[in-house]
Write an enzyme that holds these catalytic residues in place. Structure first.
Site, PDB file in Angstrom:
ATOM      1  N   TYR A   1      -0.609   7.194   3.451  1.00 41.26           N
ATOM      2  CA  TYR A   1      -0.105   6.339   4.539  1.00 41.26           C
ATOM      3  C   TYR A   1       1.425   6.322   4.509  1.00 41.26           C
ATOM      4  CZ  TYR A   1      -5.005   5.233   5.050  1.00 41.26           C
ATOM      5  OH  TYR A   1      -6.361   5.347   5.247  1.00 41.26           O
TER       6      TYR A   1
ATOM      7  N   HIS B   1       0.861  -1.193   0.000  1.00 36.56           N
ATOM      8  CA  HIS B   1       0.000   0.000   0.000  1.00 36.56           C
ATOM      9  C   HIS B   1       0.894   1.239   0.000  1.00 36.56           C
ATOM     10  CE1 HIS B   1      -3.296   2.625   0.479  1.00 36.56           C
ATOM     11  NE2 HIS B   1      -3.995   1.972   1.389  1.00 36.56           N
TER      12      HIS B   1
ATOM     13  N   HIS C   1      -2.631   6.892  -0.750  1.00 40.76           N
ATOM     14  CA  HIS C   1      -3.602   7.462   0.201  1.00 40.76           C
ATOM     15  C   HIS C   1      -3.005   8.136   1.423  1.00 40.76           C
ATOM     16  CE1 HIS C   1      -6.770   4.441  -1.552  1.00 40.76           C
ATOM     17  NE2 HIS C   1      -6.348   5.333  -2.422  1.00 40.76           N
TER      18      HIS C   1
HETATM   19  C1  LIG Z   1     -15.274   1.262   2.554  1.00 40.41           C
HETATM   20  C2  LIG Z   1     -14.008   1.515   1.801  1.00 40.41           C
HETATM   21  C3  LIG Z   1     -12.805   1.018   2.289  1.00 40.41           C
HETATM   22  C4  LIG Z   1     -11.604   1.196   1.583  1.00 40.41           C
HETATM   23  N1  LIG Z   1     -10.442   0.635   2.064  1.00 40.41           N
HETATM   24  C5  LIG Z   1      -9.299   0.711   1.325  1.00 40.41           C
HETATM   25  C6  LIG Z   1      -8.120   0.018   1.750  1.00 40.41           C
HETATM   26  O1  LIG Z   1      -8.070  -0.688   2.773  1.00 40.41           O
HETATM   27  N2  LIG Z   1      -7.014   0.156   0.968  1.00 40.41           N
HETATM   28  C7  LIG Z   1      -7.001   0.917  -0.182  1.00 40.41           C
HETATM   29  O2  LIG Z   1      -5.971   1.018  -0.851  1.00 40.41           O
HETATM   30  N3  LIG Z   1      -8.129   1.550  -0.605  1.00 40.41           N
HETATM   31  C8  LIG Z   1      -9.265   1.451   0.109  1.00 40.41           C
HETATM   32  N4  LIG Z   1     -10.421   2.048  -0.362  1.00 40.41           N
HETATM   33  C9  LIG Z   1     -10.434   2.634  -1.726  1.00 40.41           C
HETATM   34  C10 LIG Z   1     -10.952   1.576  -2.733  1.00 40.41           C
HETATM   35  O3  LIG Z   1      -9.985   0.555  -2.913  1.00 40.41           O
HETATM   36  C11 LIG Z   1     -11.275   2.181  -4.114  1.00 40.41           C
HETATM   37  O4  LIG Z   1     -10.103   2.741  -4.660  1.00 40.41           O
HETATM   38  C12 LIG Z   1     -12.371   3.231  -4.021  1.00 40.41           C
HETATM   39  O5  LIG Z   1     -13.502   2.705  -3.357  1.00 40.41           O
HETATM   40  C13 LIG Z   1     -12.799   3.763  -5.374  1.00 40.41           C
HETATM   41  O6  LIG Z   1     -13.325   2.722  -6.178  1.00 40.41           O
HETATM   42  P1  LIG Z   1     -14.935   2.601  -6.442  1.00 40.41           P
HETATM   43  O7  LIG Z   1     -15.364   3.921  -7.015  1.00 40.41           O
HETATM   44  O8  LIG Z   1     -15.045   1.474  -7.399  1.00 40.41           O
HETATM   45  O9  LIG Z   1     -15.581   2.349  -5.117  1.00 40.41           O
HETATM   46  C14 LIG Z   1     -11.604   1.918   0.361  1.00 40.41           C
HETATM   47  C15 LIG Z   1     -12.818   2.448  -0.123  1.00 40.41           C
HETATM   48  C16 LIG Z   1     -14.010   2.256   0.576  1.00 40.41           C
HETATM   49  C17 LIG Z   1     -15.292   2.785  -0.004  1.00 40.41           C
END
Ligand SMILES: Cc1cc2nc3c(=O)[nH]c(=O)nc-3n(C[C@H](O)[C@H](O)[C@H](O)COP(=O)(O)O)c2cc1C
Length: 368
Positions: A190, A185, A188
């Site tokens: 981190y 990762h 974002h």
């Molecule tokens: C509930 C939730 C939890 C997420 N947790 C992570 C995570 O643990 N690691 C990460 O890299 N992105 C995380 N994301 C980002 C998602 O991987 C993804 O990039 C984001 O939801 C956009 O894609 P979508 O429009 O298809 O939902 C999270 C997003 C949501 C909504």
């Protein structure tokens, strides 16, 4: 939102390092905060959730912390203890029994945390810069509650080495737990990203200053993980131009620099968490072309993808696969729905984080 369709390039197979994916509809990493407390241990409920989604070309797990101090939310799973490895084994077995493939997302949140999550230890980062953000703790009712993150402590050079070693241990644990791949990762805001960004990295040693120095920690993590397992089992997620967790800068040059270094190291994939799902600008095709030229492995796109956007960018050969997040939360059989043009269930944000089976394993499939 997502428009279902048929006869799509999303259903062609794809080689990603040592693994062949039967389709290009991937499940994005999604933190759901349902690991067993104490111990942050993956459990049978999580195994059922991932099993239901095994039709994905590849599942990328929720972020899993590589060490206790790498944790930034309540009830997120870890991948540093034997008990956690046993827990992940339930999950990889369940996914493989359904014919699926699964990558572990290796996570260290750095400063995006709170002492109550790290066993009383002050959160760490590239620099001890004041940091205004909120971490998700467990409230008295067992549900998520937000609290201010403290100013982090700067990692010494010796501590950087031991953190890199924690990533290597996590990679070995992922292999031993039966994962097919790992995803570092690097996105974002981190820890890895905190070293990359000028807003969070004010170091004057070999880990700060120039682009090359700010990339050093990320590349040491990559080198440690690939040495612990293999480059063809390793990918990384980055979020250029994303404004997450206090990092928001013009970092496309850094992304291209990293891509070249990842290519030289033979990394299996780069996973782009694109900025536009969280209010940022859309990545431009010119950048995607430069990324493609700089990097030899597979490129995944993610973030508010529609069916048309996926088709267009795969058709232009600018990405190879798409990871879907919220649609996969609500549709365990998302690839099948996209393939047959079926309707999609709507996700319920109130049950994204924490809780039980409700809003987790009870979204219906087409056949249910
Ligand atoms: C509930 C939730 C939890 C997420 N947790 C992570 C995570 O643990 N690691 C990460 O890299 N992105 C995380 N994301 C980002 C998602 O991987 C993804 O990039 C984001 O939801 C956009 O894609 P979508 O429009 O298809 O939902 C999270 C997003 C949501 C909504």
């Amino acid at each position: 939102m997502l428009q279902p369709g048929v006869n799509s390039s999303l259903f062609e197979s794809l080689s990603v390092g040592a693994v062949t994916l039967p389709n290009r509809v991937l499940m994005a990493p999604l933190t759901r905060m349902r690991a067993t407390d104490p111990g942050d241990v993956p459990n049978p409920l999580m195994a059922e959730y991932y099993r239901q989604r095994a039709g994905a070309g590849l599942i990328v797990t929720e972020g899993t912390q590589i060490s206790p101090v790498g944790k930034g939310n309540m009830d997120t799973p870890g991948i540093y203890s034997d008990e956690q490895v046993e827990g992940w084994r339930l999950i990889t077995d369940a996914v493989h029994a359904e014919g699926g493939r699964i990558a572990a997302q290796l996570w260290h949140v750095g400063r995006v945390s709170h002492e109550s999550l790290t066993g009383g230890v002050q959160p760490v980062s590239a620099s001890a810069t004041e940091y205004r953000s909120r971490a998700t703790l467990k409230g008295p009712d067992g549900l998520p509650q937000r609290a201010d993150s403290p100013t982090p402590r700067r990692l010494s050079v010796e501590e950087i080495a031991s953190t890199v070693a924690d990533y290597a241990r996590a990679a070995r644990n992922a292999r031993d737990a039966g994962f097919d791949l790992v995803e570092i990762h690097g996105a974002h805001g981190y820890l890895v990203h905190q070293f990359l960004g000028t807003a969070s990295n004010h170091r004057e040693d070999e880990y700060g200053g120039s682009q090359e120095n700010r990339a050093r920690f990320a590349l040491e993590v990559v080198d440690a993980v690939t040495a612990a397992w293999s480059p063809d089992r390793t990918g990384i997620r980055i979020s250029p131009q994303g404004s997450f967790n206090g990092l928001d800068e013009d970092d496309l040059p850094m992304a291209l620099h990293l891509a070249g270094e990842f290519s030289r190291r033979g990394l299996a994939f780069i996973h782009l968490s694109e900025p536009d799902w969280a209010g940022g600008p859309a990545l431009q095709d010119d950048f995607r072309k430069e990324l493609r030229a700089a990097y030899d492995g597979a490129i995944f796109g993610a973030g508010a993808y529609t069916f048309e956007k996926a088709e267009r960018l795969i058709g232009l050969d600018l990405i190879d696969a798409v990871a879907f997040g919220r649609s996969f939360i609500a549709n365990p059989d998302l690839p099948e729905r996209l393939r047959t043009g079926a309707e999609l269930n709507a996700p319920v944000p109130a049950t994204f984080y924490g809780g039980d089976a409700q809003g987790y394993t009870d979204y219906p499939t087409l056949t249910a």
